[in-house]
Design an enzyme around this catalytic site. Sequence first.
Site, mmCIF file in Angstrom:
data_model
loop_
_atom_site.group_PDB
_atom_site.id
_atom_site.type_symbol
_atom_site.label_atom_id
_atom_site.label_comp_id
_atom_site.label_asym_id
_atom_site.label_seq_id
_atom_site.Cartn_x
_atom_site.Cartn_y
_atom_site.Cartn_z
ATOM 1 N N GLU A 139 0.958 -1.132 0.079
ATOM 2 C CA GLU A 139 -0.053 0.218 0.149
ATOM 3 C C GLU A 139 0.948 1.293 -0.088
ATOM 4 O O GLU A 139 2.148 1.246 0.607
ATOM 5 C CB GLU A 139 -0.937 0.076 1.189
ATOM 6 C CG GLU A 139 -1.835 -1.073 1.131
ATOM 7 C CD GLU A 139 -2.639 -1.053 2.569
ATOM 8 O OE1 GLU A 139 -3.894 -1.508 2.542
ATOM 9 O OE2 GLU A 139 -2.193 -0.883 3.515
ATOM 10 N N CYS A 178 1.629 -1.211 16.368
ATOM 11 C CA CYS A 178 1.700 -1.267 14.831
ATOM 12 C C CYS A 178 1.068 -2.079 14.351
ATOM 13 O O CYS A 178 1.053 -3.160 14.324
ATOM 14 C CB CYS A 178 3.082 -0.759 14.363
ATOM 15 S SG CYS A 178 3.231 -0.171 12.725
ATOM 16 N N GLU A 199 10.427 -1.394 7.383
ATOM 17 C CA GLU A 199 11.587 -0.812 8.038
ATOM 18 C C GLU A 199 12.649 -0.182 7.043
ATOM 19 O O GLU A 199 13.282 -1.316 6.448
ATOM 20 C CB GLU A 199 12.244 -1.536 9.259
ATOM 21 C CG GLU A 199 13.330 -0.828 9.860
ATOM 22 C CD GLU A 199 13.457 0.410 10.118
ATOM 23 O OE1 GLU A 199 12.605 1.089 10.732
ATOM 24 O OE2 GLU A 199 14.441 1.397 9.561
ATOM 25 N N SER A 252 11.306 7.165 14.840
ATOM 26 C CA SER A 252 10.194 6.976 15.632
ATOM 27 C C SER A 252 10.556 6.731 16.953
ATOM 28 O O SER A 252 11.071 5.557 17.284
ATOM 29 C CB SER A 252 9.474 5.610 14.994
ATOM 30 O OG SER A 252 9.024 6.001 13.700
ATOM 31 N N ASN A 267 -3.664 6.073 16.292
ATOM 32 C CA ASN A 267 -4.913 5.636 15.515
ATOM 33 C C ASN A 267 -5.224 4.226 15.959
ATOM 34 O O ASN A 267 -4.623 3.311 16.021
ATOM 35 C CB ASN A 267 -4.578 5.522 14.078
ATOM 36 C CG ASN A 267 -4.182 7.135 13.605
ATOM 37 O OD1 ASN A 267 -4.979 7.661 13.756
ATOM 38 N ND2 ASN A 267 -3.218 7.292 13.090
HETATM 39 N N1 SAH Z 1 9.656 1.490 10.336
HETATM 40 C C1 SAH Z 1 9.833 2.761 10.040
HETATM 41 C C2 SAH Z 1 8.652 3.336 9.022
HETATM 42 C C3 SAH Z 1 7.364 3.248 9.481
HETATM 43 S S1 SAH Z 1 6.763 4.920 9.722
HETATM 44 C C4 SAH Z 1 9.731 3.586 11.524
HETATM 45 O O1 SAH Z 1 9.365 2.646 12.485
HETATM 46 O O2 SAH Z 1 9.688 4.793 11.575
HETATM 47 C C5 SAH Z 1 5.031 4.830 10.467
HETATM 48 C C6 SAH Z 1 5.188 5.619 11.576
HETATM 49 O O3 SAH Z 1 3.795 5.412 12.177
HETATM 50 C C7 SAH Z 1 6.128 5.197 12.820
HETATM 51 O O4 SAH Z 1 6.489 6.587 13.472
HETATM 52 C C8 SAH Z 1 5.102 4.275 13.577
HETATM 53 O O5 SAH Z 1 5.699 4.295 14.990
HETATM 54 C C9 SAH Z 1 3.714 5.048 13.662
HETATM 55 N N2 SAH Z 1 2.443 4.381 14.084
HETATM 56 C C10 SAH Z 1 2.627 2.965 13.972
HETATM 57 N N3 SAH Z 1 1.234 2.514 14.537
HETATM 58 C C11 SAH Z 1 0.475 3.714 14.628
HETATM 59 C C12 SAH Z 1 -0.613 4.145 15.208
HETATM 60 N N4 SAH Z 1 -1.533 2.811 15.334
HETATM 61 N N5 SAH Z 1 -1.071 5.282 15.154
HETATM 62 C C13 SAH Z 1 -0.414 6.238 15.090
HETATM 63 N N6 SAH Z 1 0.976 6.095 14.492
HETATM 64 C C14 SAH Z 1 1.507 4.712 14.398
#
Ligand code: SAH
Length: 340
Positions: A89, A116, A157, A211, A287
């Site tokens: 996606e 996540c 990642e 993150s 979210n």
């Molecule tokens: N693996 C990388 C790229 C993914 S970025 C990373 O971790 O940075 C996606 C972002 O959304 C990350 O900061 C992740 O922690 C965040 N994320 C994951 N689940 C989420 C949720 N349910 N609500 C809001 N942000 C979320």
Amino acid sequence: MMNIYGLSLDDMESYFERIGAKKFHALQLFSWLYEKRIQSYDEITNIRREYLDKLKSNYSISKLKLVQVERDVDVSKYLFELSDLEHIEAVLMRHDYGNSVCVSSQVGCNMGCCFCESGRRKKVRNLETDEMVLQILMIEEDLGERISHVVVMGIGEPFDNYENLIRFLKIINHPKGLAIGARHITVSTCGVVPKILEFSQLPMQVNLAISLHAPNNEIRDRIMPINRVYPIEQLFSSLKKYYKSTNRRITFEYVLLKDINDSLENAEELAHLVQDMNCYINLIPYNSTNHLQFERSNTVQIMRFYDILKKNHVNVTIRKEFGGKISAACGQLRSKKEGV
Ligand code: SAH
């Protein structure tokens, strides 16, 4: 067969030299692919037949299959099928400053962050460079407009797929490629320290986002397994080196999880952690997903958390929310199609 959209200009130049052709053909080919947007090699008029035949037998020029687009007011989610029938996606966000695409870098993800949704499916494989480039190219074609900003924040990642990531960045950044300015590109990582150090040597002004999601090891260990491998001290020491060699401001993403990392002490601790860094913090309201043990912090708490950071002179914003309705918001990408 390899795909032509996975080659950087340098790769193409060495290819043409290898087959005994002049390397300027690479620039011509780049322009056919990314400016004229050809669908087949047969449309190329300024490269000799014999070279085109070789090209055809070495590199496919096929695109991804666009399976579904879910559209909302200023956000759309694109579902693509890959040649091995896996699905990925990408999300298009329409801002007042331009169009931005959130790109996936892997099928599934192994980082295992507890909150996540994207990581529910273990990594199946890395995306090839062309599979990342084509997410953007095809969204541009669907939209009929230029994409001006890219964030590598979709499924996967990116620093666990480093080589393909870097080639992807070179292609989309090249003026004759997708011509997306490096300052308009952001790569987000959960904190793969050796790759942060490597990234700091990259001669390209791409932004780095981390993150973070916790102000101390105790909380971070609990919600992000990567922290048990590279704890906060190591992460921050790599970021200081990154800053020293790039002079670029770092972004921290911090998802606010009710009663887990959103207390006012946590805010103080976070302010202290980043106090002498040139950075900015993006607070992300959680979210909701199928991880029922996590809840979004309430709005008052988010504002208090924000105020404490402000009071401590930290640059902080609360992320604008996009795509909640169509499950295209941060951390929600998971290819429902897979049914897992
Ligand atoms: N693996 C990388 C790229 C993914 S970025 C990373 O971790 O940075 C996606 C972002 O959304 C990350 O900061 C992740 O922690 C965040 N994320 C994951 N689940 C989420 C949720 N349910 N609500 C809001 N942000 C979320």
